[in-house]
Design an enzyme around this catalytic site. Structure first.
Site, short mmCIF file in Angstrom:
data_model
loop_
_atom_site.label_atom_id
_atom_site.label_comp_id
_atom_site.label_asym_id
_atom_site.label_seq_id
_atom_site.Cartn_x
_atom_site.Cartn_y
_atom_site.Cartn_z
N TRP B 321 33.36 50.85 54.95
CA TRP B 321 34.68 51.19 55.19
C TRP B 321 35.31 50.28 56.12
O TRP B 321 36.50 49.79 55.87
CB TRP B 321 35.21 52.69 55.61
CG TRP B 321 36.73 52.86 55.71
CD1 TRP B 321 37.51 53.58 54.82
CD2 TRP B 321 37.38 52.74 57.09
NE1 TRP B 321 38.76 53.65 55.41
CE2 TRP B 321 38.92 53.19 56.64
CE3 TRP B 321 37.05 52.21 58.24
CZ2 TRP B 321 39.85 53.15 57.66
CZ3 TRP B 321 38.10 52.20 59.18
CH2 TRP B 321 39.45 52.76 58.94
N HIS B 322 34.74 49.95 57.17
CA HIS B 322 35.08 48.82 58.18
C HIS B 322 35.36 47.60 57.70
O HIS B 322 36.11 46.72 57.92
CB HIS B 322 34.21 48.94 59.27
CG HIS B 322 34.64 50.25 60.06
ND1 HIS B 322 34.14 51.37 60.05
CD2 HIS B 322 35.69 50.36 61.18
CE1 HIS B 322 34.51 52.38 60.93
NE2 HIS B 322 35.49 51.82 61.57
N GLY B 323 34.28 47.16 56.76
CA GLY B 323 34.39 45.87 56.26
C GLY B 323 33.13 45.55 55.44
O GLY B 323 32.02 46.18 55.49
N PHE B 462 41.15 46.38 58.81
CA PHE B 462 40.44 47.48 58.06
C PHE B 462 41.43 48.01 57.04
O PHE B 462 40.97 48.76 56.22
CB PHE B 462 40.10 48.32 58.90
CG PHE B 462 38.86 47.76 59.80
CD1 PHE B 462 37.91 46.91 59.76
CD2 PHE B 462 38.89 48.27 61.10
CE1 PHE B 462 37.06 46.14 60.66
CE2 PHE B 462 38.05 47.88 62.13
CZ PHE B 462 37.17 46.56 61.92
#
Lengths: 336, 462
Positions: B321-323, B462
């Site tokens: 989700w963060h990257g 994000f």
């Protein structure tokens, strides 16, 4: 009644916001404040470096006017210049001139027609920190295009429409409209003084001299910037610049100029605080480069040897005395 | 638009005064219009992506609500695929392609698909997750589909939490956007206090510590192990102040308009275990994963192996989700492994001695700090070299770009942060003298000691 006040307040906020988005309005407002209301903003009031850091004790308002001469002559002097000379010189500051034509690097396409009946001298001046201008011959030619060749009209690049709604400079504009007034200066100075005294913290674009008497542009003091007086200069770069300025000289001479000179104005730090790190001696290397055919009007040694104060404490430029030394050098060169 | 800018101050002053001046029935129009503008300040054209997501989910919710059986699932899947599709295209496409290319190169096969070079829409993961929570809740029957397209659009676009959360649930936010909210001095005071505290955390603490941590992480090879440790510890505090500062401003801005957003942080660095840390850090995202991924997979009431698998999946998804970077996956993996370890071998006690509590707080802080090394590093090589630097004494000179006074000041700020965080949230705003003293002190401190370089919030990416 409360609602009326809320509407009025929101309307005021919206007006300030919308006007700060509008570039033509902001330009008009800056002029109006400076010239009509006589309420100069920070940059116009003191030096450019003071207006970045607001450190009290670095305001320099001394002004030394340039010498004037009545004597006119048969020489047309053209100067391609940067901010060091912007708006600071006139015809009568030079001896024996017929006319003085100045062109700023920021001006685009001035069509020059050298008068062959006169002696035409061209000086291409720039500061040590922006000597990259000498490596960009296309730009130098474009700024002063010659009569024999029609200037290629450039397509007009209008401001993108989105800038009217999402102006990237809106924060600077709002700061100018809301906080850039004389009565905020003591508050700004207090903040600057506290941060400097406690943490030696000043904005990244500004450095303080070792003796704490001058402000400098950080790009001239931090060794990893090419503009710095302490950045290592390799011989290859000197050769490239030399080859290019030889080429520029030849080109302008072919097209009607009798003499073409280059002049590098030393960074203030190179003169008043050269020992803070290892000075790179770039100016001397350029002025004495192997294979140099172009000529320099050099002020480096004069500046280094003088006992006078030649740079402003609060600005990245010279003061009237520094400018006078340069003008004297130009007068000497013209007379030769 | 950045919260820590003059532009936002003028924008917010306009929005707030207009909000209370307008009759209730026009307020949603105002909030929707200014929210669109707020988002468009970053990249104007990307608003179209949001409009697309909003329309798809708006209609999908009605289809889900009216359908039954497999069709219901199908419509939910369509909505989720559309949302995730946008996310995958902008955020993960190049990452997957890079890995496919590497794989194909081993067989001397050229990857035929082109890479895409576009700017990532700001806060994409936040509003996509918020939009998904709406259709999931409609599918579960916890939320009726919102008939008013404008109100639903505002639920996704509401400017205080649009680009970095808190990721809201429809049950909490949607009805508030329709409720008739009257002016309340208490809400206004609480909101302004939170905004001032958020600014303090961002401008005075986070952006100051960033100068040390950025130097350590961006030029790690020049750092001595002591200065690297300082950089890493400062990054731990920086990311907390940066992100929770944003959340405080967001929650405070909404509060001034009488809208309550969910709490996102609860003093996480005072946690006594990593399990406790995840109850206090980025609460809106961790509860999102808990509600929509972890619990549906069986949660903790399953066999040991399945429990470990569930935790691993949830954390790896959180990392992704963060990257799209392996370093995020490693960061997530570290947390997952420690959490599993704690689940089996650590029992939380009700009472603690000060000494044992302090030891546990230190354990959580250093565990999360070491994990942040992977989170902050741009590549695995960089992260491993930094960990090596932290592990061994070296002979390089210590270089910190602050003088001693500023270093001491930083530690005082950290102490103030840890000591006052709870007090600010519990502050009695009805005591006018105390209230004005605290708010004006915060404003003056922000002005004098704030670092204003228009540095973006870390979580915007994000």
């Amino acid at each position: 009644m409360r609602k009326v006040w809320l509407y009025l307040f929101s309307f005021a906020c919206l007006t300030v916001y919308i006007l700060s988005l509008n570039r033509p309005f902001m330009e008009w407002w800056a002029d109006f404040r400076t010239y009509k209301l006589n309420a100069a903003y920070a940059k116009a009031r003191y030096g450019d470096l003071y207006s970045i850091c607001f450190l009290p004790g670095y305001t320099d308002t001394t002004f030394t006017p340039l010498k004037k001469f009545d004597e006119t002559g048969n020489t047309d002097l053209y100067i391609l210049h940067d901010s060091y000379l912007e708006g600071k010189i006139e015809n009568n500051n030079f001896k024996g001139l017929n006319k003085l034509i100045t062109v700023n690097y920021n001006t685009d396409g001035v069509n020059i027609v050298p008068d062959r009946s006169k002696k035409n001298i061209l000086i291409i001046e720039c500061s040590e920190r922006s000597d990259w201008r000498f490596t960009d011959t296309t730009s130098i030619f474009a700024k002063m295009s010659l009569s024999y060749r029609n200037r290629i009209p450039q397509a007009y690049e209008g401001e993108p429409l989105t800038n009217y709604f999402f102006n990237p400079n809106i924060n600077q504009n709002l700061e100018f409209s809301l906080y850039d007034y004389e009565y905020f200066i003591p508050v700004k100075e207090l903040k600057a003084q506290i941060n400097y005294s406690l943490f030696r913290r000043i904005p990244k674009d500004v450095s303080v001299s070792t003796d704490e008497k001058y402000l400098f542009l950080s790009e001239t003091t931090v060794p990893w910037y090419e503009a710095s007086s302490f950045c290592t200069v390799n011989e290859q770069r000197i050769q490239i610049v030399t080859a290019l300025i030889n080429q520029v000289t030849a080109r302008y001479k072919r097209n009607g100029f009798d003499e073409v000179y280059f002049s590098l104005i030393p960074n203030p730090v190179s003169i008043v605080d050269a020992n803070r790190m290892t000075y790179n001696h770039k100016i001397e290397m350029l002025e004495k480069a192997h294979g140099l055919e172009a000529k320099y009007i050099s002020v480096y040694n004069t500046f280094r040897d003088t006992k006078e104060k030649i740079y402003r404490n609060d600005d990245s430029h010279w003061n009237g005395k520094g400018l006078q030394l340069w003008v004297d050098e130009v007068n000497r060169t013209i007379a030769e | 638009m950045l919260f820590n800018s003059l532009q936002f101050l003028v924008f917010f002053a306009f929005v707030l005064s207009m909000y209370y001046a307008l009759p209730h029935r026009f307020r949603w129009v105002l909030l929707l219009a200014v929210s669109c503008y707020f988002y468009m300040v970053f990249v104007p054209v990307y608003i179209l992506i949001l409009f697309g997501i909003i329309l798809i989910d708006y209609f999908a919710a009605f289809l889900i609500d009216r359908a039954s059986g497999k069709k219901r699932k199908l419509f939910l899947a369509l909505s989720l695929v559309s949302n995730l599709g946008v996310l995958v295209y902008f955020k993960y496409y190049n990452f997957f392609l890079e890995n496919i290319s590497l794989l194909l190169n081993n067989f001397d096969v050229q990857n035929p698909l082109p890479f895409i070079y576009v700017v990532l829409p700001i806060g994409l993961s936040f509003h996509t997750f918020q939009a998904m929570s709406y259709t999931i809740e409609v599918y579960r029957g916890n939320q009726k589909p919102e008939k008013h397209l404008g109100i639903y659009a505002l639920y996704v676009l509401f400017f205080p939490q649009l680009v970095a959360g808190p990721i809201e649930r429809p049950q909490n936010l949607l009805h508030q956007l329709k409720d008739k909210i009257t002016y309340s001095r208490s809400n206004l005071r609480k909101g302004f206090l939170l905004i001032a505290w958020g600014f303090f955390k961002k401008a005075v603490i986070a952006d100051r510590l960033a100068e040390v941590s950025d130097l350590s992480f961006n030029y790690w090879w020049t750092q001595n192990s002591a200065s690297m440790w300082l950089g890493v510890i400062f990054y731990s505090i920086q990311i907390y102040c940066d992100f929770s500062g944003y959340s405080d401003i967001a929650i405070g801005a909404a509060k001034t308009m009488g809208i309550n957003l969910m709490e996102n942080f609860r003093n996480p660095y005072l946690s006594l275990s990593l399990t406790d840390f995840w109850r206090r850090w980025h609460i809106s995202l961790s509860t999102w994963f808990k509600d929509y991924v972890y619990i549906p997979m069986g949660g903790s009431k399953v066999k040991k192996a399945k429990f470990c698998f569930n935790i691993l999946i949830v954390f790896l998804l959180s990392g992704l989700w963060h990257g799209a970077r392996y370093t995020f996956l490693v960061w997530a993996l570290i947390h997952a492994v420690i959490l599993i370890f704690e689940h089996f071998f650590y029992k939380e006690k009700q009472t603690q001695t000060i000494f044992s509590a302090a030891l546990k707080i230190l354990y959580v802080f250093f565990a999360t700090t070491l994990a942040w090394v992977f989170f902050r590093s741009q590549s695995m090589e960089q992260a491993i070299e930094i960990i090596q630097k932290l592990s061994f004494y070296d002979t390089l000179p210590v270089y910190v770009n602050f003088n001693l006074t500023e270093l001491i000041f930083c530690f005082i700020l950290i102490a103030i942060l840890l000591g006052s965080e709870g007090a600010v949230k519990m502050f009695n705003v009805e005591n006018s003298k105390k209230y004005y003293f605290v708010v004006s002190s915060l404003i003056i401190t922000c002005y004098i000691f704030g670092i204003y370089n228009y540095k973006q919030f870390i979580y915007f990416q994000f």
